[in-house]
Design a protein around this motif. Structure first.
Motif, mmCIF file in Angstrom:
data_model
loop_
_atom_site.group_PDB
_atom_site.id
_atom_site.type_symbol
_atom_site.label_atom_id
_atom_site.label_comp_id
_atom_site.label_asym_id
_atom_site.label_seq_id
_atom_site.Cartn_x
_atom_site.Cartn_y
_atom_site.Cartn_z
ATOM 1 N N GLU A 126 -32.039 5.841 -44.403
ATOM 2 C CA GLU A 126 -32.749 4.611 -44.090
ATOM 3 C C GLU A 126 -31.885 3.420 -44.459
ATOM 4 O OE1 GLU A 126 -36.471 4.556 -46.047
ATOM 5 O OE2 GLU A 126 -37.290 6.299 -44.989
ATOM 6 N N GLY A 127 -31.903 2.397 -43.630
ATOM 7 C CA GLY A 127 -31.168 1.173 -43.932
ATOM 8 C C GLY A 127 -32.138 0.026 -44.109
ATOM 9 N N GLU A 128 -31.601 -1.116 -44.502
ATOM 10 C CA GLU A 128 -32.461 -2.293 -44.621
ATOM 11 C C GLU A 128 -32.807 -2.830 -43.236
ATOM 12 O OE1 GLU A 128 -31.558 -5.268 -47.434
ATOM 13 O OE2 GLU A 128 -30.651 -3.893 -48.868
ATOM 14 N N THR A 129 -33.751 -3.740 -43.207
ATOM 15 C CA THR A 129 -34.201 -4.296 -41.940
ATOM 16 C C THR A 129 -33.025 -4.864 -41.159
ATOM 17 O OG1 THR A 129 -36.280 -4.870 -42.971
ATOM 18 C CG2 THR A 129 -35.789 -5.934 -40.888
ATOM 19 N N GLU A 130 -32.987 -4.568 -39.870
ATOM 20 C CA GLU A 130 -31.896 -5.023 -39.011
ATOM 21 C C GLU A 130 -31.667 -6.518 -39.157
ATOM 22 O OE1 GLU A 130 -29.007 -4.001 -36.164
ATOM 23 O OE2 GLU A 130 -30.729 -2.676 -36.331
ATOM 24 N N GLY A 131 -30.421 -6.905 -39.392
ATOM 25 C CA GLY A 131 -30.085 -8.318 -39.434
ATOM 26 C C GLY A 131 -30.342 -9.005 -40.758
ATOM 27 N N THR A 132 -30.780 -8.254 -41.778
ATOM 28 C CA THR A 132 -31.026 -8.875 -43.075
ATOM 29 C C THR A 132 -29.744 -9.515 -43.591
ATOM 30 O OG1 THR A 132 -32.706 -7.227 -43.574
ATOM 31 C CG2 THR A 132 -31.829 -8.477 -45.418
ATOM 32 N N PHE A 133 -29.809 -10.828 -43.892
ATOM 33 C CA PHE A 133 -28.649 -11.585 -44.385
ATOM 34 C C PHE A 133 -27.447 -11.434 -43.460
ATOM 35 C CE2 PHE A 133 -31.060 -10.621 -48.342
ATOM 36 C CZ PHE A 133 -31.441 -11.912 -48.637
ATOM 37 N N GLY A 134 -27.684 -11.333 -42.179
ATOM 38 C CA GLY A 134 -26.603 -11.312 -41.218
ATOM 39 C C GLY A 134 -25.919 -9.980 -41.033
ATOM 40 N N ARG A 135 -26.526 -8.901 -41.454
ATOM 41 C CA ARG A 135 -25.909 -7.585 -41.276
ATOM 42 C C ARG A 135 -25.863 -7.214 -39.795
ATOM 43 N NH1 ARG A 135 -27.464 -3.794 -46.219
ATOM 44 N NH2 ARG A 135 -27.814 -5.384 -47.801
ATOM 45 N N ARG A 136 -24.782 -6.565 -39.409
ATOM 46 C CA ARG A 136 -24.665 -6.074 -38.037
ATOM 47 C C ARG A 136 -25.332 -4.707 -37.898
ATOM 48 N NH1 ARG A 136 -18.337 -7.564 -36.623
ATOM 49 N NH2 ARG A 136 -18.503 -9.823 -36.951
ATOM 50 N N SER A 137 -25.396 -3.979 -39.000
ATOM 51 C CA SER A 137 -26.040 -2.674 -39.007
ATOM 52 C C SER A 137 -26.947 -2.588 -40.229
ATOM 53 C CB SER A 137 -24.996 -1.550 -39.066
ATOM 54 O OG SER A 137 -25.610 -0.310 -39.395
ATOM 55 N N PRO A 138 -28.104 -1.956 -40.133
ATOM 56 C CA PRO A 138 -28.993 -1.841 -41.296
ATOM 57 C C PRO A 138 -28.392 -1.003 -42.413
ATOM 58 C CG PRO A 138 -29.788 -0.483 -39.471
ATOM 59 C CD PRO A 138 -28.692 -1.349 -38.925
ATOM 60 N N HIS A 139 -27.317 -0.237 -42.100
ATOM 61 C CA HIS A 139 -26.685 0.601 -43.125
ATOM 62 C C HIS A 139 -25.521 -0.102 -43.821
ATOM 63 C CE1 HIS A 139 -28.553 3.554 -40.312
ATOM 64 N NE2 HIS A 139 -28.960 4.069 -41.466
ATOM 65 N N ASP A 140 -25.155 -1.289 -43.370
ATOM 66 C CA ASP A 140 -24.037 -2.001 -43.999
ATOM 67 C C ASP A 140 -24.392 -2.414 -45.422
ATOM 68 O OD1 ASP A 140 -22.522 -1.777 -41.749
ATOM 69 O OD2 ASP A 140 -22.867 -3.820 -41.035
ATOM 70 N N PHE A 141 -23.364 -2.456 -46.275
ATOM 71 C CA PHE A 141 -23.563 -3.006 -47.620
ATOM 72 C C PHE A 141 -22.672 -4.235 -47.766
ATOM 73 C CE2 PHE A 141 -20.123 0.080 -48.023
ATOM 74 C CZ PHE A 141 -19.189 -0.569 -48.818
ATOM 75 N N ALA A 142 -23.042 -5.122 -48.645
ATOM 76 C CA ALA A 142 -22.359 -6.410 -48.763
ATOM 77 C C ALA A 142 -21.154 -6.326 -49.685
ATOM 78 C CB ALA A 142 -23.326 -7.466 -49.278
ATOM 79 N N LEU A 143 -20.000 -6.829 -49.202
ATOM 80 C CA LEU A 143 -18.856 -7.013 -50.079
ATOM 81 C C LEU A 143 -19.043 -8.281 -50.896
ATOM 82 C CD1 LEU A 143 -15.899 -6.146 -47.672
ATOM 83 C CD2 LEU A 143 -17.074 -4.643 -49.274
#
Length: 301
Positions: free
Chosen positions: A10-27
């Protein structure tokens, strides 16, 4: 590290804080209005601060280089923290860690330690319950992959177990140095089996038992057992438990001199002088024991 499949996660909601993918994590994490400006930096993408994962990759590279041998941590950090560390460091071209060792957690009376439950135990509280060596012994008493449970008797029991080992060393009273060659095969096998320290401790206590038996039987093998015990303590990082067994060199030299004179008197069948020297040693607080090939001594109390 956890061999998970992306389609099962499961990933976070699509586009949260500008994510391109719900599975991305922030650097880098975008600055939030309620956060202090002093904890953020100007970047090409606006005011931001490093994310938790990139902090650790940066520190590892700064202090350990592009590759290092072992990365440790709790089992609860394997995902997502350690997997994210690994992903970003590999993406930067670094080899990163050769081996990962993940330890289980400390529980209290069978419950997870947490601030919300208010069931934490501080280092200072542990220190008031026993010696530092006893605390280390307790931490070693469970395999690193298994949870270690704390209860009010934990350190007391560890101290008692450690005292039995130290008492043997004190009882024999000989000075020996640790040697890898002296390590029992069963001890080495246990340590080589995914650091099975509980099994290694069992070998240590069995060696103490045999050493005490050899001492009672006036067997010369007591020296071998003692060397093995000291060598195992050295491997386990518990040698400092023997620090208070150190004897003043001048006192030790005096005792050794008296024992040498007593042995000479015995060989000359001057038993009166030999008995007199034994009495002198007893007045110094020293107990001696004659073995087939040597006389060993210990300080009373």
């Amino acid at each position: 590290l956890t061999n998970q499949k992306l389609e099962n996660m499961e990933g976070e909601t699509e586009g949260t804080f500008g994510r391109r993918s719900p599975h991305d994590f922030a650097l880098f994490k975008a600055h939030k209005p309620e956060e202090p400006v002093s904890a953020a930096w100007q970047t090409p993408w606006g005011l931001a601060r490093p994310g938790w994962h990139i902090e650790c990759s940066a520190m590892a590279k700064h202090f350990l280089g592009e590759s290092f041998d072992i990365h440790g941590g709790g089992l609860d950090l394997r995902f997502p923290h350690h997997e994210n560390e690994l992903a970003q460091s590999k993406s930067a071209g670094d080899r990163f860690a050769n081996f990962w060792l993940h330890n289980a957690l400390i529980t209290i009376n069978g419950n997870k330690m947490s601030k919300s439950l208010g069931n934490g135990i501080s280092v200072s509280e542990l220190a008031n319950q026993g010696s530092w060596a006893a605390i280390r012994y307790w931490l070693l008493s469970a395999n690193y992959r298994s949870n270690l449970d704390y209860n009010p008797a934990s350190i007391t029991e560890a101290q008692s177990a450690l005292d039995r080992i130290v008492s043997f060393v004190k009882r024999v009273g000989l000075k020996v140095d640790p040697s890898p060659k002296a390590l029992p095969e069963d001890f080495v096998a246990a340590m080589n089996s995914d650091l099975n320290v509980p099994a290694a401790l069992a070998v240590l206590h069995e060696t103490v038992r045999m050493g005490n038996q050899a001492f009672d039987q006036q067997s010369a093998s007591v020296t071998d057992h003692l060397t093995q015990v000291v060598s195992m303590l050295d491997v386990l990082g518990l040698s400092f438990a023997l620090a208070d067994q150190a004897v003043d060199p001048a006192f030790a030299e005096r005792v050794e001199s008296l024992i040498s004179k007593r042995n000479s008197a015995k060989n000359a069948k001057d038993f009166a002088t030999a008995d007199s020297i034994r009495d002198e040693l007893e007045q110094l607080g020293v107990t001696i024991k004659d073995l087939p090939d040597k006389t060993i001594w210990s300080i009373n109390g």
